[in-house]
Motif scaffolding. Structure first.
Motif, PDB file in Angstrom:
ATOM      1  N   SER A 207      -0.234  -2.304  -0.496  1.00  8.97           N
ATOM      2  CA  SER A 207      -1.590  -2.202  -1.049  1.00  8.97           C
ATOM      3  C   SER A 207      -1.956  -0.800  -1.513  1.00  8.97           C
ATOM      4  O   SER A 207      -2.834  -0.631  -2.354  1.00  8.97           O
ATOM      5  CB  SER A 207      -2.615  -2.703  -0.024  1.00  8.97           C
ATOM      6  OG  SER A 207      -2.512  -1.959   1.174  1.00  8.97           O
ATOM      7  N   THR A 208      -1.293   0.231  -0.973  1.00  9.92           N
ATOM      8  CA  THR A 208      -1.576   1.604  -1.416  1.00  9.92           C
ATOM      9  C   THR A 208      -0.303   2.346  -1.811  1.00  9.92           C
ATOM     10  O   THR A 208      -0.289   3.570  -1.891  1.00  9.92           O
ATOM     11  CB  THR A 208      -2.315   2.400  -0.317  1.00  9.92           C
ATOM     12  OG1 THR A 208      -1.532   2.370   0.893  1.00  9.92           O
ATOM     13  CG2 THR A 208      -3.688   1.837  -0.049  1.00  9.92           C
TER      14      THR A 208
ATOM     15  N   SER B 281      -9.055  -3.333   0.815  1.00  6.51           N
ATOM     16  CA  SER B 281      -8.936  -4.573   0.054  1.00  6.51           C
ATOM     17  C   SER B 281      -9.967  -5.585   0.532  1.00  6.51           C
ATOM     18  O   SER B 281     -10.535  -5.449   1.632  1.00  6.51           O
ATOM     19  CB  SER B 281      -7.529  -5.177   0.210  1.00  6.51           C
ATOM     20  OG  SER B 281      -7.311  -5.565   1.554  1.00  6.51           O
ATOM     21  N   ARG B 282     -10.199  -6.606  -0.285  1.00  4.52           N
ATOM     22  CA  ARG B 282     -11.109  -7.674   0.120  1.00  4.52           C
ATOM     23  C   ARG B 282     -10.543  -8.443   1.316  1.00  4.52           C
ATOM     24  O   ARG B 282     -11.298  -8.903   2.173  1.00  4.52           O
ATOM     25  CB  ARG B 282     -11.315  -8.626  -1.054  1.00  4.52           C
ATOM     26  CG  ARG B 282     -12.044  -8.031  -2.244  1.00  4.52           C
ATOM     27  CD  ARG B 282     -13.516  -7.892  -2.028  1.00  4.52           C
ATOM     28  NE  ARG B 282     -14.191  -9.173  -1.869  1.00  4.52           N
ATOM     29  CZ  ARG B 282     -15.502  -9.304  -1.673  1.00  4.52           C
ATOM     30  NH1 ARG B 282     -16.272  -8.233  -1.604  1.00  4.52           N
ATOM     31  NH2 ARG B 282     -16.050 -10.498  -1.531  1.00  4.52           N
TER      32      ARG B 282
ATOM     33  N   ALA C 216     -14.394  -3.808  -1.896  1.00  2.00           N
ATOM     34  CA  ALA C 216     -14.173  -4.139  -0.478  1.00  2.00           C
ATOM     35  C   ALA C 216     -15.103  -3.311   0.407  1.00  2.00           C
ATOM     36  O   ALA C 216     -14.653  -2.638   1.338  1.00  2.00           O
ATOM     37  CB  ALA C 216     -12.719  -3.899  -0.110  1.00  2.00           C
TER      38      ALA C 216
ATOM     39  N   ALA D  37      -9.575  -1.087  -4.552  1.00  2.00           N
ATOM     40  CA  ALA D  37     -10.524  -1.326  -3.463  1.00  2.00           C
ATOM     41  C   ALA D  37     -11.955  -1.200  -3.942  1.00  2.00           C
ATOM     42  O   ALA D  37     -12.869  -1.747  -3.312  1.00  2.00           O
ATOM     43  CB  ALA D  37     -10.273  -0.333  -2.337  1.00  2.00           C
TER      44      ALA D  37
ATOM     45  N   ILE E 249      -1.652  -5.607  -7.020  1.00  2.00           N
ATOM     46  CA  ILE E 249      -2.406  -4.710  -6.152  1.00  2.00           C
ATOM     47  C   ILE E 249      -3.754  -4.467  -6.805  1.00  2.00           C
ATOM     48  O   ILE E 249      -3.830  -4.044  -7.967  1.00  2.00           O
ATOM     49  CB  ILE E 249      -1.675  -3.362  -5.957  1.00  2.00           C
ATOM     50  CG1 ILE E 249      -0.266  -3.589  -5.404  1.00  2.00           C
ATOM     51  CG2 ILE E 249      -2.472  -2.452  -5.026  1.00  2.00           C
ATOM     52  CD1 ILE E 249       0.581  -2.339  -5.387  1.00  2.00           C
TER      53      ILE E 249
ATOM     54  N   GLY F 279     -12.021  -4.238  -7.413  1.00  4.54           N
ATOM     55  CA  GLY F 279     -11.406  -5.543  -7.215  1.00  4.54           C
ATOM     56  C   GLY F 279     -10.447  -5.937  -8.314  1.00  4.54           C
ATOM     57  O   GLY F 279      -9.801  -6.984  -8.235  1.00  4.54           O
TER      58      GLY F 279
ATOM     59  N   THR G 299      -8.013   3.631  -3.653  1.00  2.03           N
ATOM     60  CA  THR G 299      -7.842   3.033  -2.321  1.00  2.03           C
ATOM     61  C   THR G 299      -9.164   2.916  -1.574  1.00  2.03           C
ATOM     62  O   THR G 299      -9.197   2.382  -0.464  1.00  2.03           O
ATOM     63  CB  THR G 299      -6.878   3.873  -1.468  1.00  2.03           C
ATOM     64  OG1 THR G 299      -7.505   5.113  -1.109  1.00  2.03           O
ATOM     65  CG2 THR G 299      -5.579   4.150  -2.215  1.00  2.03           C
TER      66      THR G 299
END
Length: 675
Positions: free
Chosen positions: A185-186, A339-340, A378, A25, A22, A28, A89
């Motif tokens: 992701s979070t 995120s990217r 991101a 944000a 993970i 990266g 995040t």
């Protein structure tokens, strides 16, 4: 590096070789790993059902509501930890108010509603009694009881705290255990919140479990007693909803998914009005809060054709002042996307929108990021598009760029605005900024069927309005069609999604025993002391007082009329009253009857009855003429604890005349001391 565990069957389970990386944000860089391919999800389901469910169902709604309040207070004490972690995040401090503070606030609301609107019992009575027989010895009552399964909550990445708590609070209040699966992701923020809740020691064992990573074959272990509640993309919702096992076992499935929410500038809200400025402010906020990653964000902007250019100019000016950067920097007004990969997805959707619209603000290449590397993080700027012909365009009505992106379009009149609103084929919310009541009504009549919430605001309400994009726990959240067809929140309505409504039929005594609420026709306790001399704990359901009779004289009626000023002709003019189809002639005031009734049953000495706090369900059934007699039956109907010192007693009061005909019926509310 954070190794994010799951909480399964009372134990923390670390990630294994199947864990996913993970990234932050903002930078990266990989900051965490989560996932365990060997997680015993079947055991988690069984543990929730066999341990958590019975523990929760043994409690009353009030017990669970008190626990929710205690949890909310505990999280409030530790929310700075959640703030500090949530910056990774991409969320700013202002964004935390929506996610972390909003989630805690939702728990407070459900705790309050559980105490005020639900009984201190394990069965919820839904609606009024239905008399199914001629004499009342056979009646019906709808009841709601907790499902004997599990609430499986699959949440989106954008609200790792609110997304969990807005599902957990009504599930817990219903008496159903939860298995929470946040977006990977979070999930590190959700994990911290769950850990804080578990560390509080408040939760019964088995009432909350956490999956950090994939759910494996968890859904294949569900049945009709379970509820799967999903928030995310329409594609994923369709895949989950179509699982044959869910369909074959009639598993309840609730979805909140893609939503092309819209905001309409009213025909009266011209430039220079407070409503115009409010509209621009609301759109700007919805485009930039959480970097536009909100399921309720405004994706489509509709304005009268004559005002489109003015809206573009004003909105662009506000967007131009929006500082993009490291969310920890107090000067930052918009942080990063999660995120990217999400950034790439938004750019792909933006390219599609650009084929039918013109970008009038925001260059995804030429923008500045303060305090962070925009090549590693991101980040995107807010982007505003203009579609001059929304009737022919398709992408803006079926493509959601889940980021700081919105498209403005013109409308000709109210009917055209309704058509454009409904082209989205279902949304969570549509807002209308107007002071024109007729225009507002047209919007409701024409478009309410396609939207889960309609938010109206203007100069009269703007000081207190909560905002287009803020779902309130008191009101339903969800929407038809593209929005998923689900419904969450809505106060006690949200609790009902985790309960079974059952029709119960039987005698008054049976229904009284089931519902812990006295039913007319059930047994009465008429002996012993006056019920007003009993404490809250001493007084029992069915305790009844029958009073002696009192004659209502013409002098009583005239005295009451002159004393109160209520000289309505039905009380003072024999001929006029007799001409009225409801009266045989002059009759007593209804409120005179209530006063006389109180005089017949009140015990005047100091005692456990502390206060009369109101009447409910008052009906006058038959007029009382001069020289009629009235008497009262007073029965304990329901008891509800309120504070540590007193509780509410609800009394069923029937006033009858000398022929035993009911002339008035109501419920009296008193606060009675415990001792």
């Amino acid at each position: 590096m954070m190794m994010i565990p799951s909480f399964a069957a009372g134990q923390w389970v670390a990630p294994d070789s199947g864990a996913r990386p993970i990234a932050s944000a903002v930078t990266g860089e990989v900051i965490a790993q989560a996932g365990n391919n060997a997680l015993d999800v079947a055991g988690m389901h069984a543990y929730a059902r066999d341990v958590g469910g019975p523990a929760l169902r043994a409690l009353t709604f009030h017990d669970r509501a008190r626990m929710l309040k205690a949890l909310a207070l505990h999280l409030t004490e530790h929310k700075q930890k959640l703030y500090d972690l949530s910056f990774e995040t991409g969320a700013t401090q202002a964004d935390h108010a929506f996610d972390i503070d909003g989630g805690i606030g939702t728990m407070f609301v459900f705790a309050s509603k559980g105490r005020r609107e639900m009984p201190d019992a394990q069965i919820y009575l839904d609606g009024e009694l239905e008399q199914l027989g001629r004499t009342g010895t056979f009646q019906g009552q709808h009841v709601c009881v907790p499902l004997q399964g599990v609430g499986i909550h699959i949440n989106a990445y954008n609200f790792p705290v609110w997304g969990m708590l807005e599902k957990f609070a009504p599930t817990f209040l219903a008496g159903v255990p939860s298995i929470v699966k946040p977006a990977t992701s979070t999930c590190y923020v959700t994990h911290l919140c769950v850990q804080l809740m578990l560390d509080s020691g408040i939760l019964p064992e088995g009432s909350l479990q956490l999956i950090s990573g994939g759910v494996g074959d968890l859904l294949l272990h569900t049945d009709a007693q379970d509820v799967v509640s999903f928030t995310g993309s329409a594609q994923t919702a369709l895949s989950l909803r179509s699982t044959p096992h869910l369909l074959e076992n009639s598993v309840r499935f609730v979805a909140e998914q893609d939503s092309l929410n819209a905001s309409v500038l009213g025909r009266d809200a011209a430039p220079g009005t407070p409503e115009f400025d409010l509209f621009v402010k609301e759109v700007h906020r919805e485009m930039t809060t959480k970097a536009g990653q909100k399921c309720t964000a405004i994706r489509r902007i509709m304005a009268p054709a004559a005002h489109v250019e003015a809206v573009i100019e004003a909105l662009s000016a506000r967007l131009g002042k929006t500082v993009i950067g490291d969310p920890r920097d107090p000067a930052t007004r918009m942080g990063a996307l999660v995120s990217r990969s999400q950034r790439a997805d938004v750019l792909e959707k933006v390219a599609l929108l650009g084929t039918q619209s013109e970008r009038v603000f925001g260059d995804p290449e030429g923008f500045t990021v303060n305090g962070a590397d925009k090549e590693k993080g991101a980040f995107l700027p807010p982007m505003l598009f203009h579609c001059a012909d929304p009737d022919r365009a398709t992408h803006l009505h079926d493509t959601e760029a889940f980021g700081p992106v919105s498209t403005i379009m013109p409308y000709r009149d109210a009917d055209h605005a309704v058509q454009l609103l409904n082209r989205g084929m279902g949304s969570l919310v549509a807002s209308v900024i107007t002071r024109d009541g007729d225009f507002a009504r047209q919007m409701v009549m024409g478009s309410a069927a396609w939207h889960g919430r309609l938010y109206f605001n203007n100069a009269d309400s703007m000081a207190e309005a909560t905002g287009h994009g803020a779902p309130m726990p008191h009101m339903v959240h969800g929407g038809p069609g593209r929005a998923g067809g689900g419904e969450e929140l809505g106060g006690v309505r949200g609790v009902m999604h985790y309960m079974q409504r059952t029709a119960v039929q039987g005698s008054p005594d049976i229904l009284t025993a089931i519902g812990r609420q006295w039913v007319p026709g059930a047994s009465e306790n008429t002996g012993g002391a006056h019920p007003f001399t009993k404490t809250f704990h001493e007084v029992q359901l069915g305790d009844t007082l029958y009073t002696p009779s009192r004659k209502v004289t013409l002098q009583d009626i005239e005295t009451f009329a002159h004393f109160t000023g209520d000289t309505f002709y039905g009380h003072m003019d024999e001929d006029a009253a007799a001409a009225n189809p409801f009266f045989p002639g002059r009759v007593a005031h209804g409120y005179l009857l209530l006063s006389f009734a109180a005089g017949l049953f009140v015990q005047p000495d100091p005692g456990p009855v502390l206060a009369n706090t109101g009447l409910a369900n008052l009906n006058f059934m038959k007029p009382v003429s001069p020289d009629d007699e009235i008497k009262v039956r007073l029965t304990v109907k329901k008891k509800t604890p309120r504070t540590e010192e007193y509780g509410q007693v609800r009394w069923h009061v029937t006033v009858t005349n000398q022929d035993d005909e009911i002339v008035a019926e109501y419920e009296l509310l008193t606060m009675n001391a415990y001792a």
